[in-house]
Enzyme design. Sequence first.
Site, PDB file in Angstrom:
ATOM      1  N   ALA A 176     -22.145 140.169  42.200  1.00  0.00           N
ATOM      2  CA  ALA A 176     -21.016 140.866  41.582  1.00  0.00           C
ATOM      3  C   ALA A 176     -21.510 141.722  40.432  1.00  0.00           C
ATOM      4  O   ALA A 176     -22.609 141.514  39.902  1.00  0.00           O
ATOM      5  CB  ALA A 176     -19.983 139.861  41.084  1.00  0.00           C
ATOM      6  N   ASP A 177     -20.685 142.677  40.060  1.00  0.00           N
ATOM      7  CA  ASP A 177     -20.974 143.498  38.892  1.00  0.00           C
ATOM      8  C   ASP A 177     -19.659 143.785  38.185  1.00  0.00           C
ATOM      9  O   ASP A 177     -18.642 144.040  38.836  1.00  0.00           O
ATOM     10  CB  ASP A 177     -21.650 144.816  39.287  1.00  0.00           C
TER      11      ASP A 177
END
Length: 196
Positions: free
Chosen positions: A72-73
């Site tokens: 994820a970011d």
Amino acid sequence: MTTSPPRLILGSGSPRRLELLAQIGLTPDAIRAPDIDETPHKAELPRPYCLRMAREKAGAVDIADDEVLLCADTTVARGRSILGKPADADEARAFLRSLSGRRHTVVTAVAVRHRDTLRARDVVTAVRMKRLTEAEIEGYIATGDWQGKAGGYAIQGPASVFIPWISGSFSAVVGLPLAETAALLSATGISPFEAP
């Protein structure tokens, strides 16, 4: 004969993402944090940047056929500007001053890779920060909580007193949109709250 679900690999060193997964009954079998260049491209907009980061992270970690990788970011955006992790306290102060009294968006992209399939999606949440005094900014900087946080703050920490309103996913602002993450993982055979 039932087959066991694939092993879950968390492609992130974030303790917050680990805690969020635990909230939905998931404990990764391993953590393998990717090491990629997170520099935005020239004139890159926040949403495409965030999705690119999640996908690149997912492509940078080796996994076996019986493993599912979750990456994820999270990106804080003020208009078209990307506010990354502040390099130092002065940059964190500048970020907080620029967000003070305004709405901004937090984009979190999730990428799930299983064998040759990569699925990704992003979640955009609107956040309003109250108008901050210099004393509040300095008090927050002194906590050190801004370090390693996109936009220079964490909604679940001391900065929660600065956020009177959000529209969207709280867990996405923290670092992982849980409803969307659960849906992506379920497609690979990993379901929240189900014992292996």
